[in-house]
Design a protein around this motif. Structure first.
Motif, PDB file in Angstrom:
ATOM      1  N   TYR A 162      28.787  44.294  40.881  1.00  0.00           N
ATOM      2  CA  TYR A 162      29.847  44.880  40.047  1.00  0.00           C
ATOM      3  C   TYR A 162      29.503  46.337  39.746  1.00  0.00           C
ATOM      4  CZ  TYR A 162      26.826  44.078  35.928  1.00  0.00           C
ATOM      5  OH  TYR A 162      25.792  44.072  35.027  1.00  0.00           O
ATOM      6  N   LEU A 163      30.566  47.123  39.537  1.00  0.00           N
ATOM      7  CA  LEU A 163      30.404  48.561  39.303  1.00  0.00           C
ATOM      8  C   LEU A 163      30.164  48.839  37.818  1.00  0.00           C
ATOM      9  CD1 LEU A 163      30.700  51.486  40.522  1.00  0.00           C
ATOM     10  CD2 LEU A 163      33.061  51.412  39.721  1.00  0.00           C
ATOM     11  N   HIS A 164      29.208  49.708  37.532  1.00  0.00           N
ATOM     12  CA  HIS A 164      29.005  50.189  36.151  1.00  0.00           C
ATOM     13  C   HIS A 164      28.643  51.669  36.230  1.00  0.00           C
ATOM     14  CE1 HIS A 164      24.534  50.195  36.445  1.00  0.00           C
ATOM     15  NE2 HIS A 164      24.721  49.147  37.229  1.00  0.00           N
ATOM     16  N   LEU A 165      29.597  52.537  35.898  1.00  0.00           N
ATOM     17  CA  LEU A 165      29.313  53.977  35.974  1.00  0.00           C
ATOM     18  C   LEU A 165      28.335  54.389  34.872  1.00  0.00           C
ATOM     19  CD1 LEU A 165      32.810  55.471  36.925  1.00  0.00           C
ATOM     20  CD2 LEU A 165      30.932  54.783  38.429  1.00  0.00           C
ATOM     21  N   PHE A 166      28.194  53.521  33.836  1.00  0.00           N
ATOM     22  CA  PHE A 166      27.182  53.783  32.795  1.00  0.00           C
ATOM     23  C   PHE A 166      26.117  52.679  32.894  1.00  0.00           C
ATOM     24  CE2 PHE A 166      30.767  56.354  31.843  1.00  0.00           C
ATOM     25  CZ  PHE A 166      30.188  57.540  31.439  1.00  0.00           C
ATOM     26  N   SER A 167      25.657  52.119  31.781  1.00  0.00           N
ATOM     27  CA  SER A 167      24.529  51.168  31.899  1.00  0.00           C
ATOM     28  C   SER A 167      24.998  49.869  32.547  1.00  0.00           C
ATOM     29  CB  SER A 167      23.916  50.903  30.522  1.00  0.00           C
ATOM     30  OG  SER A 167      24.437  49.712  29.969  1.00  0.00           O
ATOM     31  N   ARG A 168      24.057  49.035  32.982  1.00  0.00           N
ATOM     32  CA  ARG A 168      24.452  47.795  33.648  1.00  0.00           C
ATOM     33  C   ARG A 168      25.101  46.832  32.669  1.00  0.00           C
ATOM     34  NH1 ARG A 168      18.643  47.229  34.069  1.00  0.00           N
ATOM     35  NH2 ARG A 168      18.850  47.985  36.204  1.00  0.00           N
ATOM     36  N   LYS A 169      24.989  47.118  31.378  1.00  0.00           N
ATOM     37  CA  LYS A 169      25.687  46.315  30.383  1.00  0.00           C
ATOM     38  C   LYS A 169      27.061  46.910  30.038  1.00  0.00           C
ATOM     39  CE  LYS A 169      23.567  44.188  26.967  1.00  0.00           C
ATOM     40  NZ  LYS A 169      24.015  42.816  27.299  1.00  0.00           N
ATOM     41  N   GLN A 170      27.511  47.869  30.854  1.00  0.00           N
ATOM     42  CA  GLN A 170      28.842  48.470  30.654  1.00  0.00           C
ATOM     43  C   GLN A 170      29.665  48.381  31.951  1.00  0.00           C
ATOM     44  OE1 GLN A 170      26.841  52.138  29.203  1.00  0.00           O
ATOM     45  NE2 GLN A 170      28.271  52.121  27.506  1.00  0.00           N
ATOM     46  N   PRO A 171      30.053  47.166  32.365  1.00  0.00           N
ATOM     47  CA  PRO A 171      30.814  47.035  33.605  1.00  0.00           C
ATOM     48  C   PRO A 171      32.178  47.747  33.527  1.00  0.00           C
ATOM     49  CG  PRO A 171      30.832  44.965  32.372  1.00  0.00           C
ATOM     50  CD  PRO A 171      29.849  45.868  31.687  1.00  0.00           C
ATOM     51  N   ASP A 172      32.559  48.438  34.593  1.00  0.00           N
ATOM     52  CA  ASP A 172      33.842  49.152  34.614  1.00  0.00           C
ATOM     53  C   ASP A 172      35.013  48.174  34.725  1.00  0.00           C
ATOM     54  OD1 ASP A 172      31.954  51.294  35.095  1.00  0.00           O
ATOM     55  OD2 ASP A 172      33.724  52.489  35.603  1.00  0.00           O
ATOM     56  N   LEU A 173      36.012  48.403  33.871  1.00  0.00           N
ATOM     57  CA  LEU A 173      37.235  47.598  33.949  1.00  0.00           C
ATOM     58  C   LEU A 173      38.028  48.002  35.189  1.00  0.00           C
ATOM     59  CD1 LEU A 173      38.108  47.623  30.179  1.00  0.00           C
ATOM     60  CD2 LEU A 173      37.935  45.542  31.569  1.00  0.00           C
ATOM     61  N   ASN A 174      38.736  47.045  35.750  1.00  0.00           N
ATOM     62  CA  ASN A 174      39.525  47.309  36.955  1.00  0.00           C
ATOM     63  C   ASN A 174      40.956  47.698  36.583  1.00  0.00           C
ATOM     64  OD1 ASN A 174      40.576  47.434  39.493  1.00  0.00           O
ATOM     65  ND2 ASN A 174      40.700  45.207  39.769  1.00  0.00           N
TER      66      ASN A 174
END
Ligand code: GLC
Ligand code: CA
Length: 556
Positions: A162-174
């Motif tokens: 899954y994509l996270h442009l910030f930390s891995r605990k901040q997944p990007d919404l689609n």
């Protein structure tokens, strides 16, 4: 004749609160909503019109609230929804407004949507986030996250990333999923119906992902940039216009996009016809001195010519087309007096006032970041244990733990640039922990609170606080400050930042000595006008004293 459209958010001054560090009401060491409510009279005395709160929603605090696990609930550390309602009532009762942070490029990985989404490939929430297969046993592409490392995280359950442009605990919404967009719009509408007055939109320029191609990888950089694929795309503009149509246009709001980019891009987000947002945050001036490899980690001291070139260009290119916001600090930046001014005891007060003048007399809506009105400084933490910020701690792992950057150098960069510099507790008075908490603060208080605190400044008519109060009052009473045209002056001067503002028969002359040396300046010699504000009680013919700022109103 100046055609500027008159609206309240152009006439306002916004005050940014970082709730975690503002005021703790229950002794747990963490600022909270009741702490804010208890200090509303202080903010009213300062005279600001609008309060912007960094996120107060439910969050596991991987990135201090910028990782939201429930958009319709209040973070436990900060209190309850009842506390929120009481705070909002208190704000409105004092004639102020409330702007909420809107963090919808990503959620927390602990949000119920993501908890479902990661369960399996055919979960109904799978498409709420951006999942892809890896390439050759690695991630789908070379993108790096803003907080170090790859922007992709492998999830063992399905083997996908899954994509996270910030930390891995901040997944990007689609955002490409219309159901996600509707969820976000419904949530925004819910807050608007509660009576809030606007949104500050976190990294909103990144919501429109257009493709997933490898990004440009600069010499020596470990990852490629996602910028060209994700930022300022046509798709982003389309989503923002949809947001405007479905939510924003129904209410009278202040909307500010954390967009960055170029003036040209800003003119699309914040154009005068209000097709998207009211205004943007630009960062070209706060990004001066970036290192080609280490990015923000540098100890570059911003000089007048570079600062002026950027700020004047933004003023001129937006003039007549779009509206800007004016800021020198926020929760992601070091303290402005430490960065752009001079925080030595000799010049701190003068240079803080000079910077306030330089900014508040410009065209745009000024933002004051908590503590800036006191001239608060960087704390110069010298041990890694004193730092809390995930961005800095990750960067330390990436650069120091790998032996690429020397620990001493990195510590020096962090003392200058780390986001924690702006996150130390608000300094209220001389009591223990600066009156921020009766407990142990979540991050250390700057030890200079015996000298720099709100109580002492309220009692001192010559304080930075009272100077800011006057700057804000001027914006409310002198129309040329809001609606006047901006004209740069002395553009080659090595020490003096000068400009004028012009509206009908009024002209405002502003000059600031950006340096600690005396600077020749004849702009005011023989001039007939009214001095509106200055950080020196007396002036000298033909020069500006160290960090001197002068503002004069002339009727032509
Ligand atoms: C914005 C916020 C910053 C946060 C990031 C991710 O830049 O200002 O504090 O870490 O977005 O949400
Ligand atoms: Ca608390």
């Amino acid at each position: 004749m100046n055609q500027e459209k008159h609206v309240w958010w152009k006439e306002s001054v916004v005050y940014q609160i970082y709730p975690r560090s503002f005021a703790d009401s229950n002794g747990d060491g963490i600022g909270d909503l009741n702490g804010i409510t208890a200090h509303l009279d202080y903010l009213k005395t300062l005279g600001v019109d609008v309060l912007w709160l960094s996120p107060v929603y439910a969050s596991p605090n991987d990135d201090n609230g910028y990782d939201i696990s429930d958009y319709r609930a209040i973070m436990k550390d900060f209190g309850t929804m009842d506390d929120f309602d009481r705070m909002l009532e208190g704000i409105h009762a004092r004639g102020m407004k409330l702007v909420m942070d809107l963090v919808v490029n990503h959620s927390s990985d602990e949000h119920a949507w993501f908890v479902e989404s990661r369960k399996s490939k055919d979960n109904p929430y799978r498409d709420y986030y951006i999942w892809q297969d890896g390439k050759e046993s690695g991630p789908p592409n070379n993108w790096g996250s803003c907080f170090s490392g790859s922007a992709w995280e492998k999830d063992e359950a399905s083997g996908q990333y899954y994509l996270h442009l910030f930390s891995r605990k901040q997944p990007d919404l689609n955002w490409a999923n219309p159901v996600v967009r509707q969820e976000v719009f419904d949530m925004m509408d819910w807050w608007c119906r509660k009576g809030i007055d606007g949104f500050r939109m976190d990294v909103i320029a990144m919501i429109g992902k257009e493709n997933y191609l490898d990004g440009v990888q600069k010499n020596g950089a470990p990852y490629g940039s996602f910028g060209a694929s994700c930022t300022h795309t046509e798709t982003t503009h389309r989503y923002i216009r949809e947001m405007r149509e479905k939510v924003l246009s129904k209410y009278d709001l202040l909307t500010v996009g954390e967009t960055g980019g170029t003036p040209e891009q800003a003119c699309r987000y914040a154009d005068d016809h209000e097709t998207e947002l009211n205004m943007v945050f630009s960062f070209e001036h706060t990004e001066l001195g970036r290192d080609p490899v280490l990015g923000k980690w540098s100890d570059h001291k911003v000089q007048l010519p570079e600062l002026r070139e950027v700020m004047n260009r933004w003023e001129l290119e937006l003039q007549g087309k779009a509206w800007n916001s004016l800021h020198l600090s926020n929760h992601d930046q070091p303290r402005s007096v430490s960065r752009f001014g001079n925080d030595s005891p000799l010049y701190r007060v003068r240079s803080a006032k000079m910077l306030g003048t330089l900014l508040h007399m410009m065209r745009g809506t000024p933002y004051v970041y908590q503590g800036e009105e006191l001239g608060m400084c960087n704390p110069y933490f010298s041990h890694l244990e004193q730092y809390r910020d995930i961005e800095a701690l990750n960067a330390w792992k990436q650069w120091v733990d790998t032996g690429i950057v020397d620990a001493q150098d990195m510590m020096r960069y962090m003392q200058k640039m780390c986001r924690d510099n702006g996150r130390t507790p608000m300094q209220w008075n001389r009591s223990a922990n600066a009156g921020f908490t009766t407990g142990t603060p979540w991050i250390e208080v700057n030890q200079n609170y015996l000298k720099i605190n709100a109580e002492d400044e309220l009692n001192d008519p010559d304080s930075v606080f009272h100077y800011y109060r006057r700057l804000i009052e001027l914006r409310h009473t002198v129309p040329v400050i809001v609606y006047g045209d901006f004209v740069p002056l002395l553009e080659q001067d090595p020490c003096v930042y000068a400009y004028s503002r012009n509206l009908d028969d009024k002209s405002l002359l502003v000059a600031c000595n950006y340096t600690e040396n005396k600077a020749p300046c004849t702009l005011f010699d023989g001039l007939e006008g009214t001095e509106l504000i200055s950080n020196y009680p007396t002036h000298q013919q033909g020069l500006l004293q160290p960090y001197e700022a002068r503002v004069c109103l002339i009727t032509t």
